[in-house]
Enzyme design. Structure first.
Site, PDB file in Angstrom:
ATOM      1  N   GLU A 499       1.022  -0.717   0.155  1.00  0.00           N
ATOM      2  CA  GLU A 499       0.262  -0.162  -0.287  1.00  0.00           C
ATOM      3  C   GLU A 499       1.060   1.574   0.000  1.00  0.00           C
ATOM      4  OE1 GLU A 499      -2.868  -0.254  -0.584  1.00  0.00           O
ATOM      5  OE2 GLU A 499      -3.440  -2.400  -0.222  1.00  0.00           O
ATOM      6  N   HIS A 502       2.102   1.861  -3.224  1.00  0.00           N
ATOM      7  CA  HIS A 502       0.415   3.400  -3.791  1.00  0.00           C
ATOM      8  C   HIS A 502       1.251   4.928  -3.714  1.00  0.00           C
ATOM      9  CE1 HIS A 502      -1.385  -0.071  -6.414  1.00  0.00           C
ATOM     10  NE2 HIS A 502      -1.901  -0.629  -5.236  1.00  0.00           N
TER      11      HIS A 502
END
Length: 724
Positions: A499, A502
């Protein structure tokens, strides 16, 4: 309280009220509609022909007007995902039809469309635009076509109805999964606790306290009755940390099967739970409706099926290409997967299991790790306390990209006490942006992990307004218990790195055109590249040294445990790869099928894919599809293959660091400059080739996965975004 940069435009969550957000969203839609009305009036004037320069000014003004909508709807959507309750859900769902109608109007608005056409048709003017603006305009024109701008009026109205229904159905699908997950609770006897670890028992005890509180609040138990319950009171739930604790360690095979069955039948005809209104949580009819509406939409737009609509904006060119890629990769993974299964079956017999079942896999896999690799997830968990992992993660990206992170949680308003807030600075101390971590599982929060690109980098020259990127990174990790910080499994460490990859893609952009800044405008099958790429540093020994430290002694992960962890990197990689391919093929095939499948057809397609791909037989009652939120309530419809497609890209990109040194700052700068900084301002294929100096090769993926042979698999890698 520290004064933070005003360009962050942070939200005062303490003062945020769902009803106020509803008013603000409605007002923002009204303001944008008023602007569209003005454009339409101007076009109606005689002899009116808008030049390219004025057309661009109108486009920029409209983009700026939409900031208020993006912001307020973004906050409400976020709260509905992480702090869902009846009030937030009601407001969120009540706005969906209005938002859908507005989105459709924008996509079919001829005067606005003509502005974009005027810009592109004036080739000399278009050539003067910065590349990011030109790319945003090209993508917008594509979006107009996919919104039905060229359809006759009657068909445009049909399209609008389809979009509205789809938004409501997807939200209901997601609600059903959350409600079904939270409705299940199984108090356990002392005999059922055998095999569970200390951390697992602590999770079950915490779930027990939450269970008591809910029973009291719902009037199902009185305080006197609760007082008679033992302390600690152990309850199994379907929240991922609790579920995995039981499935991985509980010796009671019947308990594991009970939990497995509850998990894979959520929101299906086998699920007897209801929502607060007493309504069924069965997603079966919703799934068939969604597929039928998507096919109808595809036909309106001139496509043969919805998969073609989805792929029209992706790197992959066709359904056939994606299916070939997946099946060829499955062929490469199958020999390893067969060996994986034999390994599990042999170990299972040692524990009295003559026929391995899905509810045995995690349990037996853990035994194999302990026996073969001397590796126990529980034994290494104390070496990955969350604060140390976060500090090490930040140290890694500082070495790679020259960026620095500072926590400012106490200086900002947050939606929950567990949330952390950070500012990101460049090497010259200039502020890059801000991000929030919301990492622990709790009631009212949807499962999984994701990054929401809440606020893109953006500048509006006419008004002087600018905003820095801000994002939310969300997980469902094991919370801090018994006075200790959260202790992560290595799988949870990988999720955090994923994550954060991202997040870096969103934050490090140098693009100030919001539509192509960060993850915006990036082809969906390339958007997982930076996230999967980031996971590699959680596998490298030099990276692990930075993120590991025993929670009590402070000692780094011992060499024996490090060696065991690295030796087990590709453990079960064959079966895991086939599992991902199974999901991806199922998703692709149901969206490529015409006519649209009913519920029986959906299940039959999944069974057929499993017969082709899976190593183990799946129980007849398994209703995985009913909880497949990625494709029925997320952005991955006919795009779940993106995980494997982007994994090819990420493995090949990381191989450059393997060649140059994993902390090589020159290579890090090149990756930042060619991939992370440019966002969607160039096609992903060009970005990748600018970094790697050539087109993508699958060799690194096969090597990283531990698959034998390196024959190349044929794979031509020719709004705010939420990515998982």
């Amino acid at each position: 309280m520290t004064v933070l940069d005003s360009d962050l435009h942070l939200v005062d969550f303490a003062a945020t009220d769902p009803n106020d957000l509803q008013v603000k969203v409605s007002q923002a839609i009204d303001a944008a509609n008023d602007f569209l009305d003005t454009l339409a009036t101007e076009v109606d004037k005689p002899n009116t022909q808008v030049g390219a320069e004025q057309a661009l000014a109108d486009v920029l003004a409209f983009d700026h007007i939409n900031l208020a909508l993006d912001r307020n709807w973004g906050v409400l959507s976020h709260l509905n995902s992480v702090m869902s309750n009846d009030e937030i859900r009601h407001v969120h769902h009540e706005l969906l039809p209005k938002l859908s109608a507005y989105g459709t109007r924008v996509g079919q608005h001829q005067p606005l469309f003509s502005r974009y056409q005027a810009i592109v048709n004036d080739t000399s003017f278009f050539a003067t635009l910065e590349p990011a603006r030109a790319r945003a305009i090209e993508l917008a024109l594509q979006s107009f076509e996919l919104s039905g701008v060229a359809l006759p009026k009657a068909e445009q109205e049909t399209y609008a109805e389809i979009q509205s229904k789809l938004s409501t159905l997807s939200a209901t699908f997601s609600d059903h999964i959350l409600d079904a997950t939270q409705a299940f609770a199984l108090p356990l006897s002392s005999e059922q606790l055998a095999g569970l670890t200390e951390s697992g028992l602590a999770l079950l005890a915490d779930a027990g306290e939450q269970y008591k509180a809910r029973q009291l609040a719902d009037g199902k138990l009185t305080q006197a009755q609760i007082d008679t319950l033992p302390t600690p009171y152990y309850v199994a739930s379907l929240n991922i940390p609790v579920y995995l604790a039981v499935m991985t360690h509980a010796d009671d095979r019947q308990l594991r099967e009970t939990l497995y069955r509850a998990c894979v039948t959520r929101a299906s005809e086998f699920d007897t739970h209801t929502n607060s209104k007493g309504e069924s949580l069965n997603n079966a009819d919703i799934m068939s409706q969604i597929l039928a509406l998507r096919e109808q939409k595809a036909r309106l737009l001139g496509f043969n099926n919805y998969a073609e609509v989805s792929l029209s904006t992706k790197m992959a060119d066709s359904v056939d290409e994606v299916e070939r890629f997946l099946r060829n990769l499955a062929d490469k993974a199958t020999p390893t997967a067969k060996a994986d299964l034999v390994q599990l079956q042999e170990c299972a017999r040692d524990y009295g299991i003559t026929e391995l079942q899905p509810w045995d896999n995690a349990y037996i896999a853990e035994k194999v790790k302990q026996n073969k690799f001397s590796l126990s997830q529980e034994a290494i968990r104390p070496y990955f306390p969350l604060p140390k992992v976060i500090d090490g993660l930040f140290a890694i990206v500082e070495r790679l990209y020259g960026i620095k992170v500072q926590e400012h949680s106490d200086s900002v308003s947050r939606w929950h006490d567990d949330v952390l807030f950070y500012q990101l600075f460049d090497a010259d101390d200039s502020l890059i942006g801000g991000f929030y971590f919301d990492l622990f599982a709790r009631s009212g929060k949807r499962g999984g992990a994701w990054m929401s690109g809440f606020q893109a980098r953006y500048r509006h020259d006419e008004t002087g307004y600018q905003q820095l990127p801000v994002c939310f990174m969300v997980g469902n990790f094991t919370p801090a218990l018994e006075g200790k910080p959260s202790l992560l499994t290595h799988d949870e460490v990988l999720t955090l790195f994923h994550e954060f990859g991202h997040g870096l893609h969103h934050l490090l952009t140098q693009v100030t055109v919001g539509d192509v800044a960060g993850v915006n405008g990036v082809e969906w099958d390339a958007v997982e590249l930076p996230s999967q790429f980031m996971e590699n540093w959680a596998w490298e020994s030099d990276g692990i040294a930075l993120i590991s430290s025993h929670v009590e002694t402070g000692e780094p992960l011992p060499k024996a445990k490090l060696d065991a962890l690295l030796a087990a990197k590709n453990f079960q990689s064959g079966m895991q790869t086939l599992r991902q391919i199974e999901f991806a093929l199922f998703d692709l095939l149901i969206h490529a099928h015409t006519p649209a499948l009913d519920y029986a057809g959906i299940l039959a397609t999944l069974d057929a894919v499993r017969n082709d791909i899976a190593m183990m037989k799946t129980p007849d009652y398994n209703r995985f599809a009913n909880g497949f939120s990625h494709i029925f309530a997320g952005g991955y419809a006919a795009g779940y293959y993106s995980y494997k497609w982007a994994e090819l890209l990420s493995a090949d990109a990381f191989s450059k660091f393997e060649e140059d040194g994993i902390f090589n700052p020159i290579t890090g700068k090149a990756f930042r400059d060619t991939i992370l900084s440019v966002g969607g301002s160039l096609p992903a294929k060009i970005n990748f080739e600018n970094f790697r100096g050539r087109s993508a090769s699958i060799d690194a993926l096969l090597r990283h996965s531990g698959f034998s042979g390196t024959n190349t698999v044929a794979a031509n890698t020719q709004s705010n975004r939420e990515v998982s």
